[in-house]
Design an enzyme around this catalytic site. Structure first.
Site, PDB file in Angstrom:
ATOM      1  N   ASP A 143      48.683 -27.469 -49.176  1.00  0.00           N
ATOM      2  CA  ASP A 143      48.632 -28.726 -49.926  1.00  0.00           C
ATOM      3  C   ASP A 143      47.433 -29.579 -49.491  1.00  0.00           C
ATOM      4  O   ASP A 143      46.900 -29.410 -48.395  1.00  0.00           O
ATOM      5  CB  ASP A 143      49.905 -29.549 -49.677  1.00  0.00           C
ATOM      6  CG  ASP A 143      51.142 -28.867 -50.237  1.00  0.00           C
ATOM      7  OD1 ASP A 143      51.004 -28.046 -51.152  1.00  0.00           O
ATOM      8  OD2 ASP A 143      52.242 -29.177 -49.734  1.00  0.00           O
TER       9      ASP A 143
HETATM   10  N1  URA Z   1      54.718 -25.778 -47.280  1.00  0.00           N
HETATM   11  C1  URA Z   1      54.380 -26.978 -47.785  1.00  0.00           C
HETATM   12  O1  URA Z   1      55.241 -27.790 -48.094  1.00  0.00           O
HETATM   13  N2  URA Z   1      53.084 -27.268 -47.933  1.00  0.00           N
HETATM   14  C2  URA Z   1      52.080 -26.407 -47.578  1.00  0.00           C
HETATM   15  O2  URA Z   1      50.908 -26.745 -47.724  1.00  0.00           O
HETATM   16  C3  URA Z   1      52.452 -25.172 -47.058  1.00  0.00           C
HETATM   17  C4  URA Z   1      53.773 -24.877 -46.918  1.00  0.00           C
END
Ligand code: URA
Length: 233
Positions: free
Chosen positions: A101
């Site tokens: 993310d």
């Molecule tokens: N889980 C999440 O919530 N975000 C990420 O970036 C990776 C795994």
């Protein structure tokens, strides 16, 4: 002689499966004739994809980036945000393996090896991804066990996970979470499902490949042993 799909994948056209799709669609020709699935070729054959010659095997790159917060895990962003590619000064067209993310940091592999990328991201291969996260609140033992057994995320139960409490103070818990699925925002949603907000999230390992001491925003090339390890996962 090698199979045509492997030859094309080694030239950076795509994964073997994607190359099979191209062959089936009739887009690939060998010496001017539409190619067949499973066909064997060698360097002396003239191979084209949509009438463009492919041949010189592309050099394959394997890069480990410490993605910082504040950049998107794509090659190009429609909103003009900084991407992980802006951090890497390599001429070849590399692609991120999986996704972190915008506000997640940590280990991200970049490569132009489509086969490896597919293998690492295919759910069937159940490759562990380990995250360290900080949540607001005190995670209770029964909630930790619930997370390990599986919780409902978007109406579907998550696969068994490993959840270790690393540290707790009066207001926060620091956890290590290992999952092998790669659903959207999975770690955040798992914790949300038991009532906690993730304040910080960092991927520290893929399989046994660890981020180590690499600084945020820095990258390094994987060594042969690491590349072999990933190919055997
Ligand atoms: N889980 C999440 O919530 N975000 C990420 O970036 C990776 C795994």
């Amino acid at each position: 002689m090698v199979r045509l799909n492997k030859f094309l994948a080694d030239c950076g056209v795509g994964s073997r499966r994607e190359c099979d799709g191209l062959i089936e669609s009739g887009a690939v020709k060998v010496n001017g004739k539409v190619a067949k699935l499973g066909q064997l070729v060698d360097e002396s054959d003239k191979i084209t994809v949509r009438d463009k010659r492919v041949g010189d095997k592309q050099k394959l790159y394997y890069v480990l980036l410490h993605k910082p917060k504040g950049c998107v895990t794509t090659v190009k962003d429609d909103l003009g945000r900084k991407t992980v590619m802006d951090l890497v000064d390599i001429k070849a067209r590399l692609y991120p393996v999986g996704r972190l993310d915008y506000d997640t940091e940590g280990l991200l592999i970049l490569t132009n090896d489509g086969d490896l990328s597919n293998r690492l991201t295919h759910p069937r291969n159940e490759i562990n991804k380990t995250y360290v996260c900080r949540i607001s609140g005190i995670l209770k033992e029964n909630e930790r066990q619930q997370l390990e057994r599986g919780v409902l995320v978007d109406g579907v139960k998550t696969a068994p996970a490993r959840v270790k409490i690393l540290e707790q103070d009066a207001h926060h818990t620091r956890l290590e979470v290992t999952i092998h699925e790669g659903r959207n925002h999975q770690v955040k949603k798992m914790l949300e499902s038991v009532g906690y907000e993730v304040e910080f999230l960092k991927r520290v390992a893929v399989g046994d490949l660890r981020l180590g001491g690499l600084k945020r925003g820095d990258y390094r090339f994987l060594n042969e042993a690491e590349i072999d390890y990933l190919k055997r996962l």
